[in-house]
Motif scaffolding. Sequence first.
Motif, PDB file in Angstrom:
ATOM      1  N   TYR A 153      38.362  37.601  47.762  1.00  0.00           N
ATOM      2  CA  TYR A 153      39.550  37.691  46.914  1.00  0.00           C
ATOM      3  C   TYR A 153      40.281  39.016  47.130  1.00  0.00           C
ATOM      4  O   TYR A 153      39.704  39.977  47.666  1.00  0.00           O
ATOM      5  CB  TYR A 153      39.166  37.538  45.438  1.00  0.00           C
ATOM      6  CG  TYR A 153      38.332  38.682  44.879  1.00  0.00           C
ATOM      7  CD1 TYR A 153      38.926  39.780  44.264  1.00  0.00           C
ATOM      8  CD2 TYR A 153      36.943  38.660  44.970  1.00  0.00           C
ATOM      9  CE1 TYR A 153      38.167  40.825  43.755  1.00  0.00           C
ATOM     10  CE2 TYR A 153      36.176  39.698  44.473  1.00  0.00           C
ATOM     11  CZ  TYR A 153      36.792  40.780  43.862  1.00  0.00           C
ATOM     12  OH  TYR A 153      36.032  41.822  43.381  1.00  0.00           O
ATOM     13  N   ILE A 154      41.537  39.028  46.731  1.00  0.00           N
ATOM     14  CA  ILE A 154      42.323  40.261  46.763  1.00  0.00           C
ATOM     15  C   ILE A 154      42.146  40.957  45.423  1.00  0.00           C
ATOM     16  O   ILE A 154      42.471  40.396  44.369  1.00  0.00           O
ATOM     17  CB  ILE A 154      43.808  39.966  47.009  1.00  0.00           C
ATOM     18  CG1 ILE A 154      43.990  39.227  48.336  1.00  0.00           C
ATOM     19  CG2 ILE A 154      44.615  41.257  47.008  1.00  0.00           C
ATOM     20  CD1 ILE A 154      45.415  38.766  48.582  1.00  0.00           C
ATOM     21  N   GLN A 155      41.636  42.173  45.470  1.00  0.00           N
ATOM     22  CA  GLN A 155      41.420  42.934  44.244  1.00  0.00           C
ATOM     23  C   GLN A 155      42.621  43.821  43.944  1.00  0.00           C
ATOM     24  O   GLN A 155      43.211  44.420  44.833  1.00  0.00           O
ATOM     25  CB  GLN A 155      40.165  43.803  44.360  1.00  0.00           C
ATOM     26  CG  GLN A 155      39.793  44.533  43.081  1.00  0.00           C
ATOM     27  CD  GLN A 155      38.502  45.326  43.252  1.00  0.00           C
ATOM     28  OE1 GLN A 155      38.363  46.109  44.184  1.00  0.00           O
ATOM     29  NE2 GLN A 155      37.560  45.124  42.343  1.00  0.00           N
ATOM     30  N   ARG A 156      42.970  43.882  42.684  1.00  0.00           N
ATOM     31  CA  ARG A 156      44.078  44.746  42.265  1.00  0.00           C
ATOM     32  C   ARG A 156      43.718  46.210  42.508  1.00  0.00           C
ATOM     33  O   ARG A 156      42.574  46.625  42.310  1.00  0.00           O
ATOM     34  CB  ARG A 156      44.360  44.503  40.783  1.00  0.00           C
ATOM     35  CG  ARG A 156      45.471  45.355  40.213  1.00  0.00           C
ATOM     36  CD  ARG A 156      45.817  44.900  38.815  1.00  0.00           C
ATOM     37  NE  ARG A 156      46.745  45.826  38.173  1.00  0.00           N
ATOM     38  CZ  ARG A 156      47.359  45.586  37.014  1.00  0.00           C
ATOM     39  NH1 ARG A 156      47.128  44.450  36.378  1.00  0.00           N
ATOM     40  NH2 ARG A 156      48.190  46.466  36.497  1.00  0.00           N
ATOM     41  N   VAL A 157      44.684  47.000  42.958  1.00  0.00           N
ATOM     42  CA  VAL A 157      44.474  48.435  43.145  1.00  0.00           C
ATOM     43  C   VAL A 157      44.298  49.081  41.779  1.00  0.00           C
ATOM     44  O   VAL A 157      45.040  48.789  40.835  1.00  0.00           O
ATOM     45  CB  VAL A 157      45.667  49.071  43.887  1.00  0.00           C
ATOM     46  CG1 VAL A 157      45.464  50.572  44.041  1.00  0.00           C
ATOM     47  CG2 VAL A 157      45.847  48.421  45.257  1.00  0.00           C
ATOM     48  N   GLU A 158      43.314  49.964  41.665  1.00  0.00           N
ATOM     49  CA  GLU A 158      43.063  50.619  40.385  1.00  0.00           C
ATOM     50  C   GLU A 158      44.278  51.440  39.938  1.00  0.00           C
ATOM     51  O   GLU A 158      45.019  51.984  40.759  1.00  0.00           O
ATOM     52  CB  GLU A 158      41.849  51.542  40.491  1.00  0.00           C
ATOM     53  CG  GLU A 158      40.524  50.830  40.626  1.00  0.00           C
ATOM     54  CD  GLU A 158      39.359  51.797  40.625  1.00  0.00           C
ATOM     55  OE1 GLU A 158      39.539  52.967  40.220  1.00  0.00           O
ATOM     56  OE2 GLU A 158      38.264  51.395  41.052  1.00  0.00           O
ATOM     57  N   ASP A 159      44.451  51.540  38.613  1.00  0.00           N
ATOM     58  CA  ASP A 159      45.499  52.388  38.056  1.00  0.00           C
ATOM     59  C   ASP A 159      45.243  53.841  38.447  1.00  0.00           C
ATOM     60  O   ASP A 159      44.099  54.252  38.667  1.00  0.00           O
ATOM     61  CB  ASP A 159      45.534  52.274  36.530  1.00  0.00           C
ATOM     62  CG  ASP A 159      45.748  50.842  36.065  1.00  0.00           C
ATOM     63  OD1 ASP A 159      46.327  50.051  36.839  1.00  0.00           O
ATOM     64  OD2 ASP A 159      45.329  50.520  34.943  1.00  0.00           O
TER      65      ASP A 159
END
Length: 231
Positions: A153-159
């Motif tokens: 899966y594509i993981q969201r970039v951390e804030d």
Amino acid sequence: MATSGTYAFTLDLSDILEEAYERAGLELRSGYDYRTARRSLDLMFLEWQNRGLNLWTVQEDTQTLTAGTGRYALSSDQLDVIEASLRTDDGDADKQTDLTMSRISVSQYSHLTNKLTQGRPIQYWIEKDPGAIALNVWPVPDDAVTYKINYYYIQRVEDSGSPASNNVDIPARFLPCMAAGLAYHISVKRPEASDRAPLLKEVYEEQWNLAADADRDKSSFYMTPGGYSRI
């Protein structure tokens, strides 16, 4: 000739913001300057994930299936599923098998005659809600064996986070692109730097293309009628 012998260069959040302001011909002076730049940085990370696949954000996970259940909500940091296979006999070195699953669209799913059919899942479609995504499989799992989906899966970039000492959740090769992009976004927001915006935009796009090209999959492949195979 003496060299450092190290390979650990990075920038923390304060360094990144300072570099971006300098490129825009400005100075980072106030707490508001810091907050507005950090907000632009987080928006830019979301923009990057809309631009396409960033390989460093690809992660692997599994989902155990339950007989009679076809929908599985995934965690909020997962933006999309790019590959999935159905695993049986998980953990058995002699019997474990992964069978490729086909991704279908919601339109294709809607055309299935009986959505309650149970059996070995062979297809999946991704339901995208505002807060998270869900994995829908068909046929609905039966109770013949224990099924598990292994997926990438594509993981969201951390804030970016609040402390200025934070490091950002990107590989070092994307640092030039990040500094260039943030400088451009700051110049758009600050009237006194707007004359630099076209040049900064051009540099940003150039740096993005360089970083994206460096991040692409470099494995060889050849194409045949009806599909492709990797070698």
